[in-house]
Design a protein around this motif. Structure first.
Motif, PDB file in Angstrom:
ATOM      1  N   ARG A 197       0.849  -1.186   0.000  1.00 17.00           N
ATOM      2  CA  ARG A 197       0.000   0.000   0.000  1.00 17.00           C
ATOM      3  C   ARG A 197       0.888   1.242   0.000  1.00 17.00           C
ATOM      4  N   GLN A 198       0.273   2.366  -0.214  1.00 11.47           N
ATOM      5  CA  GLN A 198       1.023   3.629  -0.236  1.00 11.47           C
ATOM      6  C   GLN A 198       1.113   4.192   1.185  1.00 11.47           C
ATOM      7  N   HIS A 199       1.964   3.575   1.998  1.00 12.55           N
ATOM      8  CA  HIS A 199       2.174   4.023   3.364  1.00 12.55           C
ATOM      9  C   HIS A 199       3.637   4.407   3.560  1.00 12.55           C
ATOM     10  N   GLY A 200       3.903   5.057   4.659  1.00 13.91           N
ATOM     11  CA  GLY A 200       5.274   5.332   5.054  1.00 13.91           C
ATOM     12  C   GLY A 200       6.075   6.060   4.000  1.00 13.91           C
ATOM     13  N   ILE A 201       7.273   5.562   3.733  1.00 19.61           N
ATOM     14  CA  ILE A 201       8.185   6.206   2.790  1.00 19.61           C
ATOM     15  C   ILE A 201       7.626   6.173   1.373  1.00 19.61           C
ATOM     16  N   LEU A 202       6.943   5.090   1.004  1.00 17.97           N
ATOM     17  CA  LEU A 202       6.357   5.019  -0.339  1.00 17.97           C
ATOM     18  C   LEU A 202       5.343   6.142  -0.539  1.00 17.97           C
ATOM     19  N   ALA A 203       4.511   6.354   0.453  1.00 18.09           N
ATOM     20  CA  ALA A 203       3.521   7.426   0.355  1.00 18.09           C
ATOM     21  C   ALA A 203       4.197   8.783   0.285  1.00 18.09           C
ATOM     22  N   SER A 204       5.251   8.961   1.071  1.00 19.44           N
ATOM     23  CA  SER A 204       5.960  10.239   1.074  1.00 19.44           C
ATOM     24  C   SER A 204       6.504  10.566  -0.311  1.00 19.44           C
ATOM     25  N   MET A 205       7.082   9.561  -0.975  1.00 23.43           N
ATOM     26  CA  MET A 205       7.629   9.797  -2.309  1.00 23.43           C
ATOM     27  C   MET A 205       6.555  10.139  -3.322  1.00 23.43           C
ATOM     28  N   ARG A 259       9.305  13.939  -3.896  1.00 19.79           N
ATOM     29  CA  ARG A 259      10.704  14.317  -3.694  1.00 19.79           C
ATOM     30  C   ARG A 259      11.547  13.062  -3.488  1.00 19.79           C
ATOM     31  N   PRO A 260      12.818  13.110  -3.824  1.00 18.98           N
ATOM     32  CA  PRO A 260      13.684  11.952  -3.637  1.00 18.98           C
ATOM     33  C   PRO A 260      13.856  11.629  -2.159  1.00 18.98           C
ATOM     34  N   GLU A 261      14.163  10.369  -1.880  1.00 20.92           N
ATOM     35  CA  GLU A 261      14.469   9.910  -0.531  1.00 20.92           C
ATOM     36  C   GLU A 261      15.753   9.079  -0.594  1.00 20.92           C
ATOM     37  N   ARG A 262      16.792   9.541   0.153  1.00 21.92           N
ATOM     38  CA  ARG A 262      18.047   8.782   0.224  1.00 21.92           C
ATOM     39  C   ARG A 262      18.358   8.553   1.692  1.00 21.92           C
ATOM     40  N   LEU A 263      18.342   7.277   2.112  1.00 25.55           N
ATOM     41  CA  LEU A 263      18.458   6.933   3.517  1.00 25.55           C
ATOM     42  C   LEU A 263      19.606   5.961   3.731  1.00 25.55           C
ATOM     43  N   ALA A 264      20.355   6.167   4.843  1.00 23.86           N
ATOM     44  CA  ALA A 264      21.449   5.248   5.188  1.00 23.86           C
ATOM     45  C   ALA A 264      20.903   3.905   5.643  1.00 23.86           C
ATOM     46  N   ASP A 265      19.756   3.937   6.327  1.00 19.63           N
ATOM     47  CA  ASP A 265      19.117   2.687   6.756  1.00 19.63           C
ATOM     48  C   ASP A 265      17.619   2.937   6.851  1.00 19.63           C
ATOM     49  N   VAL A 266      16.884   2.375   5.918  1.00 24.69           N
ATOM     50  CA  VAL A 266      15.447   2.616   5.845  1.00 24.69           C
ATOM     51  C   VAL A 266      14.739   2.165   7.112  1.00 24.69           C
ATOM     52  N   ARG A 267      15.299   1.184   7.822  1.00 25.75           N
ATOM     53  CA  ARG A 267      14.645   0.630   9.001  1.00 25.75           C
ATOM     54  C   ARG A 267      14.664   1.595  10.182  1.00 25.75           C
ATOM     55  N   GLU A 268      15.573   2.580  10.132  1.00 21.13           N
ATOM     56  CA  GLU A 268      15.673   3.535  11.225  1.00 21.13           C
ATOM     57  C   GLU A 268      14.865   4.805  10.981  1.00 21.13           C
ATOM     58  N   ASP A 269      14.261   4.914   9.821  1.00 13.09           N
ATOM     59  CA  ASP A 269      13.453   6.091   9.514  1.00 13.09           C
ATOM     60  C   ASP A 269      12.141   6.011  10.306  1.00 13.09           C
ATOM     61  N   ARG A 291       9.262   6.846   9.607  1.00 14.57           N
ATOM     62  CA  ARG A 291       8.108   6.493   8.773  1.00 14.57           C
ATOM     63  C   ARG A 291       8.072   5.000   8.431  1.00 14.57           C
ATOM     64  N   PHE A 292       9.135   4.295   8.699  1.00 12.26           N
ATOM     65  CA  PHE A 292       9.223   2.870   8.363  1.00 12.26           C
ATOM     66  C   PHE A 292       8.186   2.074   9.165  1.00 12.26           C
ATOM     67  N   GLU A 293       7.424   1.259   8.483  1.00 12.55           N
ATOM     68  CA  GLU A 293       6.334   0.521   9.121  1.00 12.55           C
ATOM     69  C   GLU A 293       6.517  -0.984   9.044  1.00 12.55           C
ATOM     70  N   GLY A 294       7.729  -1.428   8.704  1.00 11.59           N
ATOM     71  CA  GLY A 294       7.972  -2.858   8.638  1.00 11.59           C
ATOM     72  C   GLY A 294       7.563  -3.446   7.307  1.00 11.59           C
ATOM     73  N   TRP A 295       7.832  -4.740   7.170  1.00 14.23           N
ATOM     74  CA  TRP A 295       7.452  -5.436   5.947  1.00 14.23           C
ATOM     75  C   TRP A 295       7.117  -6.880   6.268  1.00 14.23           C
ATOM     76  N   PRO A 296       6.516  -7.613   5.313  1.00 13.35           N
ATOM     77  CA  PRO A 296       6.131  -9.003   5.569  1.00 13.35           C
ATOM     78  C   PRO A 296       7.340  -9.876   5.920  1.00 13.35           C
ATOM     79  N   ALA A 297       7.067 -11.009   6.579  1.00 10.35           N
ATOM     80  CA  ALA A 297       8.137 -11.886   7.049  1.00 10.35           C
ATOM     81  C   ALA A 297       9.021 -12.383   5.914  1.00 10.35           C
ATOM     82  N   ALA A 298       8.427 -12.616   4.744  1.00 14.48           N
ATOM     83  CA  ALA A 298       9.199 -13.152   3.618  1.00 14.48           C
ATOM     84  C   ALA A 298       9.986 -12.079   2.876  1.00 14.48           C
TER      85      ALA A 298
END
Length: 381
Positions: free
Chosen positions: A77-85, A90-100, A102-109
């Motif tokens: 879905r268009q949540h978190g960083i995806l929605a922001s973009m 605007r561009p998004e350049r992150l050293a570690d997406v997991r520490e942002d 806005r990061f909401e996690g992802w599926p186990a796989a």
């Protein structure tokens, strides 16, 4: 896909040329993603095309296996960083997406990702997609290693050209849809005429049978048998209409089966006999097959509507790596010296354009009272 970083003008040129080779939207999306991942030497790449309901109409990935992608589950879905973009464009350049935050996690796989680079793909003021890269491939000394400002600039160039390629592909598909809709409307009109004629005959025959049933039962029985025949023919025409008015199945059924189906319908819908023969045909590139189909349809339309022919023969044969299509009628024909005027009238200019557009040729042979043959040859892949 190579694990070595690609850089320089040659690498950029290769990526842009790859995007320009495709006309189907799905192929363009796959090429953009693969080109971005190769160009910036990332482990993962993805491209999302938003829908109007907070999700993605299409989401293409590179670097994730089919089994992984299936295990991940539904499109994001268009949540978190995806929605922001998508929303802030605007561009998004992150050293570690997991520490942002806005990061909401992802599926186990979902594969583990750290450094992240994402850019919107824009057509004017409209954001038509978002391009994502993750896990830059490079040595990771203490302190980490990720995407650079130069990477962002390079991806920005790619995103600009991706917008052009994607817009062109959408326009191409839209033009195909309009052509198909026009052809379906024309065939619907022809089938409507044919069915109407059958039903009119059926009604008159039924009236005749009703008038004869008391004074001449034998003749009435004959008329009722004719009613049954006409009703069966009308049912066949209606079944043909249902089949033919489905979306064109060139991609699924191939050129030969698609042509055969349409010609069978035209044979039932017209008094003229329409035949089809094909020999040793191999699959051709999609543009060549579509061009052959459209020229066959135009030539058949001309023959059945304008030539006063009682027979039209369509033949498709292999020649080398390509194919030759011929549409021959036994109609009234025309003078070769009036071919320019006839060409405008019969759509020969558009047929020649279709042929030349795929590297083929088109010829026309005709004479008064001796019918017309239109022949188109296209090369193979």
């Amino acid at each position: 896909m190579s694990h070595r970083p690609s850089s320089g003008l040659a690498a950029v040129s290769t990526a842009l040329l790859a995007m320009s080779r495709h006309l189907e939207v799905r192929d363009v999306l796959k090429t953009i993603v693969a080109s971005a991942r190769e160009l910036l030497d990332a482990e993962y790449a993805a491209l999302g095309v938003p829908d109007d309901h907070g999700g993605f109409a299409q989401f293409v990935v590179d670097g994730v296996s089919d089994a992984q992608w299936k295990a991940i589950g539904p499109l994001p879905r268009q949540h978190g960083i995806l929605a922001s973009m998508l929303h802030d464009a605007r561009p998004e350049r992150l050293a570690d997406v997991r520490e942002d935050p806005r990061f909401e996690g992802w599926p186990a796989a979902h594969p583990e990702m750290s450094d992240f680079l994402g850019l919107p793909i824009k057509d004017g003021d409209e954001t038509i997609g978002a391009l994502f890269l993750a896990n830059k491939r490079c040595p990771r000394p203490e302190g980490g290693c990720g995407f650079t400002e130069d990477d962002e600039d390079l991806l920005g160039i790619l995103a600009q050209h991706a917008a052009i390629a994607l817009t062109n592909a959408r326009l191409y598909e839209r033009s195909r849809e309009l052509t198909i809709a026009e052809e379906r409307s024309r065939l619907a009109h022809e089938l409507h005429d044919a069915v109407s004629q059958k039903l009119f005959s059926l009604r008159l025959t039924a009236q005749a049978a009703a008038a004869l049933v008391d004074r001449d039962p034998g003749r009435a029985k004959g008329e009722l048998q004719q009613v049954a025949t006409l009703a069966a023919e009308a049912a066949d025409e209606l079944r043909a209409a249902v089949v033919e008015l489905r979306p064109a199945a060139l991609d699924e059924d191939g050129l030969v089966d698609t042509l055969r189906t349409q010609i069978q319908v035209l044979d039932r819908a017209h008094t003229a006999k329409v035949t089809f023969d094909s020999r040793a045909i191999r699959a051709l590139p999609a543009p060549q097959e579509e061009a052959l189909l459209r020229v066959a349809q135009e030539a058949l339309h001309n023959a059945l509507r304008h030539s006063e022919a009682d027979r039209v023969d369509v033949v498709l044969v292999r020649r080398g790596q390509g194919a030759v299509l011929s549409v021959t009628d036994n109609g009234r024909g025309f003078e070769p010296r009036t071919v320019r005027r006839a060409g405008r009238h019969l759509g020969l200019v558009s047929m020649r354009d279709r042929a030349s557009g795929v590297g083929g040729t088109l010829s026309v042979e005709s004479a008064p009272g001796k019918g017309t043959t239109i022949e188109m040859e296209v090369p193979g892949g």
